[in-house]
Design a protein around this motif. Structure first.
Motif, PDB file in Angstrom:
ATOM      1  N   GLY A 196      10.780  28.828 -47.013  1.00  0.00           N
ATOM      2  CA  GLY A 196      12.074  28.159 -47.123  1.00  0.00           C
ATOM      3  C   GLY A 196      12.517  27.435 -45.874  1.00  0.00           C
ATOM      4  N   MET A 197      11.593  27.234 -44.920  1.00  0.00           N
ATOM      5  CA  MET A 197      11.969  26.513 -43.700  1.00  0.00           C
ATOM      6  C   MET A 197      11.588  25.044 -43.833  1.00  0.00           C
ATOM      7  SD  MET A 197      11.103  27.269 -39.715  1.00  0.00           S
ATOM      8  CE  MET A 197       9.487  26.532 -39.624  1.00  0.00           C
ATOM      9  N   LYS A 198      12.580  24.179 -43.581  1.00  0.00           N
ATOM     10  CA  LYS A 198      12.345  22.742 -43.648  1.00  0.00           C
ATOM     11  C   LYS A 198      12.160  22.225 -42.230  1.00  0.00           C
ATOM     12  CE  LYS A 198      14.771  18.710 -45.036  1.00  0.00           C
ATOM     13  NZ  LYS A 198      16.094  18.437 -44.524  1.00  0.00           N
ATOM     14  N   LEU A 199      11.046  21.518 -41.994  1.00  0.00           N
ATOM     15  CA  LEU A 199      10.781  20.999 -40.655  1.00  0.00           C
ATOM     16  C   LEU A 199      11.143  19.520 -40.593  1.00  0.00           C
ATOM     17  CD1 LEU A 199       9.445  21.340 -37.809  1.00  0.00           C
ATOM     18  CD2 LEU A 199       7.305  20.677 -38.871  1.00  0.00           C
ATOM     19  N   THR A 200      11.913  19.129 -39.593  1.00  0.00           N
ATOM     20  CA  THR A 200      12.241  17.721 -39.364  1.00  0.00           C
ATOM     21  C   THR A 200      11.827  17.376 -37.942  1.00  0.00           C
ATOM     22  OG1 THR A 200      14.242  18.265 -40.565  1.00  0.00           O
ATOM     23  CG2 THR A 200      14.053  16.025 -39.731  1.00  0.00           C
ATOM     24  N   ARG A 201      11.035  16.322 -37.813  1.00  0.00           N
ATOM     25  CA  ARG A 201      10.677  15.907 -36.454  1.00  0.00           C
ATOM     26  C   ARG A 201      11.622  14.797 -36.013  1.00  0.00           C
ATOM     27  NH1 ARG A 201       5.610  17.142 -38.679  1.00  0.00           N
ATOM     28  NH2 ARG A 201       4.163  18.195 -37.288  1.00  0.00           N
ATOM     29  N   GLN A 202      11.973  14.825 -34.745  1.00  0.00           N
ATOM     30  CA  GLN A 202      12.820  13.761 -34.209  1.00  0.00           C
ATOM     31  C   GLN A 202      12.312  13.367 -32.833  1.00  0.00           C
ATOM     32  OE1 GLN A 202      16.964  14.375 -34.672  1.00  0.00           O
ATOM     33  NE2 GLN A 202      17.517  12.591 -33.462  1.00  0.00           N
ATOM     34  N   VAL A 203      12.008  12.083 -32.676  1.00  0.00           N
ATOM     35  CA  VAL A 203      11.528  11.591 -31.382  1.00  0.00           C
ATOM     36  C   VAL A 203      12.734  11.204 -30.546  1.00  0.00           C
ATOM     37  CG1 VAL A 203      10.104   9.886 -30.227  1.00  0.00           C
ATOM     38  CG2 VAL A 203       9.421  10.763 -32.447  1.00  0.00           C
ATOM     39  N   LEU A 204      12.802  11.750 -29.338  1.00  0.00           N
ATOM     40  CA  LEU A 204      13.932  11.464 -28.462  1.00  0.00           C
ATOM     41  C   LEU A 204      13.573  10.305 -27.541  1.00  0.00           C
ATOM     42  CD1 LEU A 204      14.883  15.067 -27.326  1.00  0.00           C
ATOM     43  CD2 LEU A 204      15.849  13.763 -29.183  1.00  0.00           C
ATOM     44  N   GLY A 205      14.428   9.288 -27.516  1.00  0.00           N
ATOM     45  CA  GLY A 205      14.180   8.177 -26.605  1.00  0.00           C
ATOM     46  C   GLY A 205      14.349   8.601 -25.157  1.00  0.00           C
ATOM     47  N   ASP A 206      15.334   9.418 -24.935  1.00  0.00           N
ATOM     48  CA  ASP A 206      15.612   9.904 -23.590  1.00  0.00           C
ATOM     49  C   ASP A 206      15.821  11.399 -23.709  1.00  0.00           C
ATOM     50  OD1 ASP A 206      16.604  10.622 -21.192  1.00  0.00           O
ATOM     51  OD2 ASP A 206      18.415   9.414 -21.284  1.00  0.00           O
ATOM     52  N   GLU A 207      14.821  12.164 -23.255  1.00  0.00           N
ATOM     53  CA  GLU A 207      14.892  13.601 -23.523  1.00  0.00           C
ATOM     54  C   GLU A 207      15.999  14.283 -22.735  1.00  0.00           C
ATOM     55  OE1 GLU A 207      12.646  12.144 -21.774  1.00  0.00           O
ATOM     56  OE2 GLU A 207      11.615  13.443 -20.342  1.00  0.00           O
ATOM     57  N   GLU A 208      16.597  13.583 -21.768  1.00  0.00           N
ATOM     58  CA  GLU A 208      17.646  14.242 -20.992  1.00  0.00           C
ATOM     59  C   GLU A 208      19.039  13.951 -21.538  1.00  0.00           C
ATOM     60  OE1 GLU A 208      17.260  14.162 -16.797  1.00  0.00           O
ATOM     61  OE2 GLU A 208      15.099  14.325 -16.890  1.00  0.00           O
ATOM     62  N   THR A 209      19.127  13.124 -22.566  1.00  0.00           N
ATOM     63  CA  THR A 209      20.416  12.876 -23.215  1.00  0.00           C
ATOM     64  C   THR A 209      20.251  13.205 -24.688  1.00  0.00           C
ATOM     65  OG1 THR A 209      20.546  11.011 -21.721  1.00  0.00           O
ATOM     66  CG2 THR A 209      22.267  11.200 -23.359  1.00  0.00           C
ATOM     67  N   LEU A 210      20.850  14.286 -25.118  1.00  0.00           N
ATOM     68  CA  LEU A 210      20.618  14.741 -26.485  1.00  0.00           C
ATOM     69  C   LEU A 210      21.474  13.938 -27.459  1.00  0.00           C
ATOM     70  CD1 LEU A 210      20.498  18.586 -25.960  1.00  0.00           C
ATOM     71  CD2 LEU A 210      18.702  16.899 -25.739  1.00  0.00           C
ATOM     72  N   PRO A 211      20.854  13.439 -28.535  1.00  0.00           N
ATOM     73  CA  PRO A 211      21.593  12.591 -29.468  1.00  0.00           C
ATOM     74  C   PRO A 211      22.298  13.375 -30.571  1.00  0.00           C
ATOM     75  CG  PRO A 211      19.281  12.585 -30.041  1.00  0.00           C
ATOM     76  CD  PRO A 211      19.428  13.537 -28.891  1.00  0.00           C
ATOM     77  N   PHE A 212      22.481  14.679 -30.415  1.00  0.00           N
ATOM     78  CA  PHE A 212      23.005  15.482 -31.515  1.00  0.00           C
ATOM     79  C   PHE A 212      24.521  15.635 -31.414  1.00  0.00           C
ATOM     80  CE2 PHE A 212      18.726  16.977 -30.399  1.00  0.00           C
ATOM     81  CZ  PHE A 212      18.071  16.558 -31.536  1.00  0.00           C
ATOM     82  N   GLU A 213      25.119  15.896 -32.571  1.00  0.00           N
ATOM     83  CA  GLU A 213      26.557  16.124 -32.647  1.00  0.00           C
ATOM     84  C   GLU A 213      26.915  17.412 -31.921  1.00  0.00           C
ATOM     85  OE1 GLU A 213      29.128  14.566 -34.885  1.00  0.00           O
ATOM     86  OE2 GLU A 213      27.731  12.937 -34.417  1.00  0.00           O
ATOM     87  N   PRO A 214      28.094  17.479 -31.309  1.00  0.00           N
ATOM     88  CA  PRO A 214      28.509  18.748 -30.733  1.00  0.00           C
ATOM     89  C   PRO A 214      28.694  19.795 -31.828  1.00  0.00           C
ATOM     90  CG  PRO A 214      30.057  16.993 -30.171  1.00  0.00           C
ATOM     91  CD  PRO A 214      29.025  16.402 -31.052  1.00  0.00           C
ATOM     92  N   GLN A 215      28.419  21.022 -31.489  1.00  0.00           N
ATOM     93  CA  GLN A 215      28.556  22.169 -32.407  1.00  0.00           C
ATOM     94  C   GLN A 215      27.833  21.941 -33.731  1.00  0.00           C
ATOM     95  OE1 GLN A 215      32.379  23.891 -32.687  1.00  0.00           O
ATOM     96  NE2 GLN A 215      32.823  23.601 -30.532  1.00  0.00           N
TER      97      GLN A 215
END
Lengths: 401, 63
Positions: A196-215
């Protein structure tokens, strides 16, 4: 920009912008030379020196387009750049492109991914959305769908526990290098990978600035990638920011005495052969630093511990080849460009063996792994009692015993 | 782009050649270890040249 040369008024110190030229000075040769007699050249004039009308005219035309910066406005905390991120990215891409070789040297990262995911056993909770930061070749995803580490190998008849992946609904594996990230996409495709685990890959353009939403995450994992981050405090603060309240961050990074054998023997070899040293092994965070950093960025209920993995290699060349195939070659900004010279490699091999070699002819390489667990702050978390609220004196307690 | 599995990388050839010179290597290593707190340039030049001669001979023989 135009610089206004002004006639210096008498006794003015700051507006003395024009060098006085001593035209009569005769130098030793026949040529007439112009020599400034005053060294107080100030090409950037303070505002007080500018004629007022020019200043106003310039303001009205410039202000709409250019943003004016002030000397007293600090541009945030300066962060030290230690590693060349482009070099590191290239090394990871190359590592991923040579899939067979990079799978052969996956022993370190696979082992660490297992040990990191093992720590999930201690948390009796399910994690709907999980982030694997610095996923390399999705080592953590592979470790999670592997057999549960709590299964008793001595007693195979007992009901086997489900793999750890059953605790996680979605795993986002993020890394800067797409080739390395998608290396095993044929055997481990995006989507449902098991339990039941879904894997999503995401390539980061800049690994030191995370593109994710807070919380937005219930758990952040990171295994053997944080030792290449330039701005570790900022990175940890961002991790803290993307976590939901009362959710854990479980990380492992190389630190402290990692590869100290290689570091020392290369230093000695370069010192003896070339008469100076250049950095070949990264500067690494120490255990004390990690504890302090986690606390500084606001993680609560910290756990930091260390373990040493010692791997034996036939010779230093094998060690360096493996490091290269892992994508872990040197990427320090101030390093000497180009390959290490053969003389230094030859000297290094002899010194490594003499200084650290095992009796059976192999050479050890230490990997010191710093494990860390920190929790995002939440009001309903257990907290330490305030200072001075203790009712039992520890001294009395131990002396009575 | 990447070496084929059958191809031998230069570094591997070097490793093979160096492995034939363990006596000279340990002499050089001992020379450095004798005073490794104050290593300076060419401190063990004599021992190193012996090691290098051996390595060069071994790498020629290997080809």
């Amino acid at each position: 920009m135009t610089i206004f040369w002004m006639r210096p008024p008498k006794h003015a110190l700051f507006c003395d912008a024009r060098p006085n030229l001593d035209l009569n000075h005769q130098s030793q040769g026949n040529a007439l030379r112009l020599r400034p007699t005053s060294r107080r050249m100030r090409p950037y004039l303070p505002t007080a020196c500018r004629p007022n009308n020019v200043q106003f005219a310039a303001r009205s035309s410039i202000q709409q387009t250019a943003r004016r910066t002030y000397a007293f406005q600090a541009s945030g905390t300066p962060s030290f750049q230690v590693f060349n991120r482009r070099t590191k990215w290239l090394q990871k891409e190359r590592s991923g492109a040579n899939a067979t070789q990079s799978r052969e040297v996956g022993y370190l990262k696979d082992e660490m991914a297992k040990r990191v995911s093992e720590r999930l056993l201690d948390i009796k909770r399910n994690f709907p959305r999980t982030l694997d930061l610095g996923a390399n070749s999705c080592n953590i995803a592979r470790a999670l769908i592997g057999p549960n580490p709590d299964n008793d190998p001595e007693n195979p008849s007992s009901t086997p526990l489900p793999p750890l992946a059953s605790k996680i609904s979605e795993l986002v594996a993020a890394d800067s290098s797409s080739t390395l990230l998608y290396r095993d996409a044929d055997t481990l495709p995006d989507g449902e990978v098991g339990e039941g685990m879904k894997l999503t890959r995401q390539v980061l353009g800049d690994e030191e600035t995370l593109p994710f939403e807070p919380q937005s995450f219930d758990l952040v994992l990171s295994s053997l990638s944080m030792h290449w981050i330039n701005d570790l405090p900022g990175y940890l603060a961002q991790i803290n920011n993307v976590l939901k309240p009362d959710c854990p961050f479980i990380g492992a990074m190389l630190g402290g005495d990692t590869l100290f054998e290689l570091r020392t023997s290369l230093q000695l070899a370069e010192q003896e052969r070339k008469g100076g040293i250049s950095p070949h092994v990264s500067p690494l965070a120490d255990v004390r630093d990690v504890g302090g950093l986690l606390q500084r960025v606001g993680f609560k209920m910290l756990t930091v511990d260390v373990e040493d993995l010692i791997v034996d290699y036939p010779d230093t060349f094998a060690l360096m080849q493996d490091l290269q195939a892992m994508g872990e070659s040197n990427a320090i900004l101030g390093r000497e460009m180009g390959a290490i010279s053969r003389d230094v490699l030859l000297a290094n091999e002899a010194i490594y063996r003499a200084l650290h070699g095992n009796e059976d002819g192999t050479i050890p390489a230490t990997f010191r792994i710093i494990h860390m667990i920190g929790w995002r702050e939440s009001p309903d978390q257990p907290k330490p009692l305030p200072r001075g609220t203790g009712e039992i004196n520890m001294k009395d307690f131990f002396e009575k015993k | 782009m990447h070496p084929k599995p059958t191809q031998v990388r230069p570094i591997q050839r070097m490793a093979q050649a160096v492995s034939k010179c363990s006596a000279e290597a340990s002499l050089y290593g001992k020379c450095i270890l004798a005073d490794y707190n104050s290593v300076h340039k060419d401190m063990c030049a004599k021992e190193f040249l012996k090691l290098k001669d051996c390595y060069l001979a071994a790498s020629k023989g290997g080809k």
